[in-house]
Structures are given as C-alpha cells and as structure tokens.
Design a protein around this motif. Structure first.
Motif, PDB file in Angstrom:
ATOM      1  N   PHE A 151      95.214  97.021   3.211  1.00 36.31           N
ATOM      2  CA  PHE A 151      95.428  96.990   1.766  1.00 36.31           C
ATOM      3  C   PHE A 151      95.773  98.359   1.195  1.00 36.31           C
ATOM      4  O   PHE A 151      95.611  98.598  -0.006  1.00 36.31           O
ATOM      5  CB  PHE A 151      94.189  96.424   1.068  1.00 36.31           C
ATOM      6  CG  PHE A 151      93.820  95.034   1.506  1.00 36.31           C
ATOM      7  CD1 PHE A 151      94.808  94.110   1.831  1.00 36.31           C
ATOM      8  CD2 PHE A 151      92.493  94.647   1.616  1.00 36.31           C
ATOM      9  CE1 PHE A 151      94.483  92.829   2.255  1.00 36.31           C
ATOM     10  CE2 PHE A 151      92.151  93.365   2.032  1.00 36.31           C
ATOM     11  CZ  PHE A 151      93.152  92.455   2.349  1.00 36.31           C
ATOM     12  N   ILE A 152      96.270  99.264   2.025  1.00 31.42           N
ATOM     13  CA  ILE A 152      96.707 100.574   1.532  1.00 31.42           C
ATOM     14  C   ILE A 152      97.834 100.379   0.508  1.00 31.42           C
ATOM     15  O   ILE A 152      98.764  99.624   0.729  1.00 31.42           O
ATOM     16  CB  ILE A 152      97.197 101.458   2.699  1.00 31.42           C
ATOM     17  CG1 ILE A 152      96.021 101.849   3.595  1.00 31.42           C
ATOM     18  CG2 ILE A 152      97.899 102.709   2.185  1.00 31.42           C
ATOM     19  CD1 ILE A 152      96.424 102.641   4.818  1.00 31.42           C
ATOM     20  N   GLY A 153      97.734 101.074  -0.614  1.00 33.65           N
ATOM     21  CA  GLY A 153      98.758 100.980  -1.650  1.00 33.65           C
ATOM     22  C   GLY A 153      98.669  99.727  -2.500  1.00 33.65           C
ATOM     23  O   GLY A 153      99.619  99.398  -3.214  1.00 33.65           O
ATOM     24  N   ALA A 154      97.545  99.024  -2.451  1.00 33.24           N
ATOM     25  CA  ALA A 154      97.417  97.762  -3.186  1.00 33.24           C
ATOM     26  C   ALA A 154      97.438  97.980  -4.691  1.00 33.24           C
ATOM     27  O   ALA A 154      96.901  98.965  -5.210  1.00 33.24           O
ATOM     28  CB  ALA A 154      96.120  97.054  -2.790  1.00 33.24           C
ATOM     29  N   THR A 155      98.060  97.046  -5.398  1.00 35.84           N
ATOM     30  CA  THR A 155      98.049  97.007  -6.861  1.00 35.84           C
ATOM     31  C   THR A 155      97.889  95.551  -7.287  1.00 35.84           C
ATOM     32  O   THR A 155      98.262  94.636  -6.546  1.00 35.84           O
ATOM     33  CB  THR A 155      99.341  97.572  -7.467  1.00 35.84           C
ATOM     34  OG1 THR A 155     100.475  96.830  -6.956  1.00 35.84           O
ATOM     35  CG2 THR A 155      99.531  99.045  -7.126  1.00 35.84           C
ATOM     36  N   GLY A 156      97.358  95.343  -8.481  1.00 36.91           N
ATOM     37  CA  GLY A 156      97.219  93.974  -8.954  1.00 36.91           C
ATOM     38  C   GLY A 156      96.270  93.881 -10.130  1.00 36.91           C
ATOM     39  O   GLY A 156      95.717  94.882 -10.599  1.00 36.91           O
ATOM     40  N   ILE A 157      96.075  92.666 -10.614  1.00 39.97           N
ATOM     41  CA  ILE A 157      95.201  92.398 -11.747  1.00 39.97           C
ATOM     42  C   ILE A 157      94.323  91.187 -11.432  1.00 39.97           C
ATOM     43  O   ILE A 157      94.828  90.141 -11.000  1.00 39.97           O
ATOM     44  CB  ILE A 157      95.999  92.113 -13.032  1.00 39.97           C
ATOM     45  CG1 ILE A 157      96.787  93.351 -13.476  1.00 39.97           C
ATOM     46  CG2 ILE A 157      95.071  91.652 -14.156  1.00 39.97           C
ATOM     47  CD1 ILE A 157      95.930  94.456 -14.043  1.00 39.97           C
ATOM     48  N   PHE A 158      93.023  91.319 -11.648  1.00 39.49           N
ATOM     49  CA  PHE A 158      92.098  90.191 -11.574  1.00 39.49           C
ATOM     50  C   PHE A 158      91.520  89.951 -12.970  1.00 39.49           C
ATOM     51  O   PHE A 158      91.054  90.892 -13.623  1.00 39.49           O
ATOM     52  CB  PHE A 158      90.929  90.470 -10.623  1.00 39.49           C
ATOM     53  CG  PHE A 158      91.306  90.742  -9.200  1.00 39.49           C
ATOM     54  CD1 PHE A 158      92.524  90.322  -8.680  1.00 39.49           C
ATOM     55  CD2 PHE A 158      90.433  91.421  -8.357  1.00 39.49           C
ATOM     56  CE1 PHE A 158      92.866  90.574  -7.358  1.00 39.49           C
ATOM     57  CE2 PHE A 158      90.761  91.673  -7.039  1.00 39.49           C
ATOM     58  CZ  PHE A 158      91.992  91.256  -6.539  1.00 39.49           C
ATOM     59  N   ASN A 159      91.556  88.725 -13.429  1.00 39.61           N
ATOM     60  CA  ASN A 159      90.816  88.348 -14.620  1.00 39.61           C
ATOM     61  C   ASN A 159      89.468  87.799 -14.181  1.00 39.61           C
ATOM     62  O   ASN A 159      89.361  87.141 -13.147  1.00 39.61           O
ATOM     63  CB  ASN A 159      91.578  87.289 -15.423  1.00 39.61           C
ATOM     64  CG  ASN A 159      92.897  87.818 -15.950  1.00 39.61           C
ATOM     65  OD1 ASN A 159      92.955  88.857 -16.603  1.00 39.61           O
ATOM     66  ND2 ASN A 159      93.982  87.112 -15.662  1.00 39.61           N
ATOM     67  N   PHE A 160      88.439  88.067 -14.961  1.00 38.62           N
ATOM     68  CA  PHE A 160      87.130  87.563 -14.544  1.00 38.62           C
ATOM     69  C   PHE A 160      86.286  87.156 -15.747  1.00 38.62           C
ATOM     70  O   PHE A 160      86.476  87.621 -16.869  1.00 38.62           O
ATOM     71  CB  PHE A 160      86.376  88.607 -13.710  1.00 38.62           C
ATOM     72  CG  PHE A 160      85.867  89.789 -14.488  1.00 38.62           C
ATOM     73  CD1 PHE A 160      84.605  89.756 -15.089  1.00 38.62           C
ATOM     74  CD2 PHE A 160      86.619  90.937 -14.614  1.00 38.62           C
ATOM     75  CE1 PHE A 160      84.126  90.842 -15.798  1.00 38.62           C
ATOM     76  CE2 PHE A 160      86.149  92.033 -15.324  1.00 38.62           C
ATOM     77  CZ  PHE A 160      84.897  91.987 -15.923  1.00 38.62           C
ATOM     78  N   SER A 161      85.360  86.266 -15.467  1.00 36.01           N
ATOM     79  CA  SER A 161      84.294  85.922 -16.406  1.00 36.01           C
ATOM     80  C   SER A 161      82.980  86.015 -15.656  1.00 36.01           C
ATOM     81  O   SER A 161      82.934  85.835 -14.434  1.00 36.01           O
ATOM     82  CB  SER A 161      84.488  84.514 -16.978  1.00 36.01           C
ATOM     83  OG  SER A 161      84.453  83.539 -15.959  1.00 36.01           O
ATOM     84  N   GLU A 162      81.928  86.330 -16.378  1.00 36.93           N
ATOM     85  CA  GLU A 162      80.634  86.514 -15.736  1.00 36.93           C
ATOM     86  C   GLU A 162      79.552  85.917 -16.626  1.00 36.93           C
ATOM     87  O   GLU A 162      79.584  86.077 -17.853  1.00 36.93           O
ATOM     88  CB  GLU A 162      80.365  87.996 -15.491  1.00 36.93           C
ATOM     89  CG  GLU A 162      79.145  88.271 -14.656  1.00 36.93           C
ATOM     90  CD  GLU A 162      79.073  89.722 -14.208  1.00 36.93           C
ATOM     91  OE1 GLU A 162      77.989  90.141 -13.753  1.00 36.93           O
ATOM     92  OE2 GLU A 162      80.086  90.436 -14.297  1.00 36.93           O
ATOM     93  N   ILE A 163      78.599  85.227 -16.028  1.00 39.23           N
ATOM     94  CA  ILE A 163      77.548  84.539 -16.780  1.00 39.23           C
ATOM     95  C   ILE A 163      76.180  84.924 -16.215  1.00 39.23           C
ATOM     96  O   ILE A 163      75.957  84.837 -15.003  1.00 39.23           O
ATOM     97  CB  ILE A 163      77.727  83.004 -16.716  1.00 39.23           C
ATOM     98  CG1 ILE A 163      79.077  82.594 -17.301  1.00 39.23           C
ATOM     99  CG2 ILE A 163      76.593  82.304 -17.456  1.00 39.23           C
ATOM    100  CD1 ILE A 163      79.377  81.112 -17.159  1.00 39.23           C
ATOM    101  N   GLU A 164      75.286  85.371 -17.086  1.00 43.96           N
ATOM    102  CA  GLU A 164      73.897  85.612 -16.730  1.00 43.96           C
ATOM    103  C   GLU A 164      72.985  84.842 -17.682  1.00 43.96           C
ATOM    104  O   GLU A 164      73.253  84.771 -18.886  1.00 43.96           O
ATOM    105  CB  GLU A 164      73.534  87.101 -16.793  1.00 43.96           C
ATOM    106  CG  GLU A 164      73.978  87.931 -15.614  1.00 43.96           C
ATOM    107  CD  GLU A 164      75.385  88.482 -15.818  1.00 43.96           C
ATOM    108  OE1 GLU A 164      76.115  88.643 -14.824  1.00 43.96           O
ATOM    109  OE2 GLU A 164      75.756  88.726 -16.980  1.00 43.96           O
ATOM    110  N   SER A 165      71.925  84.300 -17.164  1.00 43.76           N
ATOM    111  CA  SER A 165      70.964  83.571 -17.987  1.00 43.76           C
ATOM    112  C   SER A 165      70.107  84.550 -18.788  1.00 43.76           C
ATOM    113  O   SER A 165      69.728  85.618 -18.294  1.00 43.76           O
ATOM    114  CB  SER A 165      70.069  82.696 -17.104  1.00 43.76           C
ATOM    115  OG  SER A 165      69.008  82.143 -17.857  1.00 43.76           O
TER     116      SER A 165
END
Length: 220
Positions: A151-165
């Motif tokens: 993964f050398i030189g990797a680029t990108g976008i992750f969308n995320f959601s996170e839930i805690e009680s």
C-alpha cells in the motif's frame, strides 16, 4: 563522407524518437489499483481532559478479525475534542491548533495487521448526543495519505459513522462500533513495451559500427 553522415542521421532520427517514446510510455505505465474498503470495527474510546482547557484528547482503537486485506486493527491517535457551544455537538480534529492550543502532537490514523501492509491517514468528525436512544453518534471522514508494504503511495477517502452507548460507566472505556465505507488506490507500474528497447539497442550498435569504420578509413 556525405554518405556515411547521411547513414548516421538515418539511425539518429529513430533513436531520438525511440528515447521520446520510452519517456512517453513510462508516463503511461503508471496505473492505479483500487481497493474497496467496507468494514465494521469494534471500538474502544478513551477521553482524557487536558488540564486548564475545555478540550479533551481522544484515543480510539478498533479490531475486526475479518477486516479486508488483513487490516484487522485500527488506531486513531491524538484526536482533540471540544463541545461546540452553538450546537452542543462534540467536534474532533487531529490538530489542536483548531481549538487555539499550540505545541501539541498532530494526530494520525493507522490501519494494520500482522504483516507489513499498513495504511496511514488523518480524520475529522462530529458527534451528537442521541438521548432518546441513549447513544453518542459520530460521523466523519478519514483521508488516506500513505502506506507501507503493498500500500505504498496509497490515497483515498473513507466515510465513517461511530456509535457508543451512553449507558456505560463514564470512568471506563467507551465501547462501540465504527462503520467505514470507501476505497483507496495505489500506483502500480505495468511492464514496459520491449519494442523501444530493441530499437534503441540496434541504433546504438549501428552507430558504434559506423564510427569505428569511419575511424579506420580516416587512418588510411
């Protein structure tokens, strides 16, 4: 003499074009390998108040034994959080200077497994309190800025959601889940065509033979 010069020029012309073609084909040889990324990590979050400020440091760790590409572990280090007085939401940034604090480490995100393959990135997020369902719900993005191994030189976008009680012990780690979706890409070199290299070799040999012949004729 004129004939020999003309022969030399005939070979030099394709040689020049060959060199230009090699450069052009090299530029075209860069391809992109795209990796879709859709995963859920079980997370643990630690919030530590920074003394004499209204800012806290957040540390997030995640794990999924079946994560894609063997990236079973996730860490988000040195996130800085403060409540937005206008909305009541929590804001998370990895640069404390956004909250007016100087000299603190810049945060980072890391995805890794047991091997050399890793992804690095930076993130920002917003979290709101869902008091009806007794949850803290966050949304944000992770921008991939590099990696190691394949993964050398990797680029990108992750969308995320996170839930805690919100029903957990406030003095203990907050346990929840982070849902990530997106993709990243890495540059990949494809094999070069052999035609240009062959033509280049023929021309170099031809020029050498003509120059050698010219030298011996000139010594007579």
């Amino acid at each position: 003499m004129a004939l020999r010069s003309h022969s030399l020029n005939i070979c030099l012309v394709p040689l020049v074009f060959s060199l230009v073609s090699v450069g052009a084909s090299t530029a075209k040889a860069i391809a992109q390998t795209i990796y879709p990324f859709d995963v859920v990590y079980d997370t643990e979050v630690t919030l530590t108040p920074i003394p004499s400020t209204d800012v806290s440091t957040a540390f997030v760790s995640g794990f999924n034994s079946d994560a894609p590409y063997g990236l079973n572990n996730f860490l988000s280090i040195n996130n800085y959080s403060r409540t937005d007085p206008n909305t009541g939401n929590l804001l998370f940034f990895q640069d404390a200077a956004k909250f007016g604090l100087q000299g603190l480490p810049i945060g980072r995100d890391e995805f890794f497994g047991s091997g050399e393959d890793k992804l690095f990135g930076s993130s920002s997020a917003t979290a709101s309190f869902d008091f009806i369902n007794r949850q803290l719900v966050g949304f944000g993005t992770i921008t991939i800025t590099g990696g190691t191994g394949r993964f050398i030189g990797a680029t990108g976008i992750f969308n995320f959601s996170e839930i805690e009680s919100l029903d957990q012990d406030p003095t203990a780690l907050l346990k929840g889940q982070a849902f990530l979706n997106g993709s990243f890409q890495t540059p990949q070199k494809t094999p070069e065509p052999r035609t240009n290299a062959t033509l280049l070799g023929i021309c170099v040999i031809g020029i050498g033979l003509m120059l050698r012949r010219r030298y011996f004729l000139g010594t007579r």
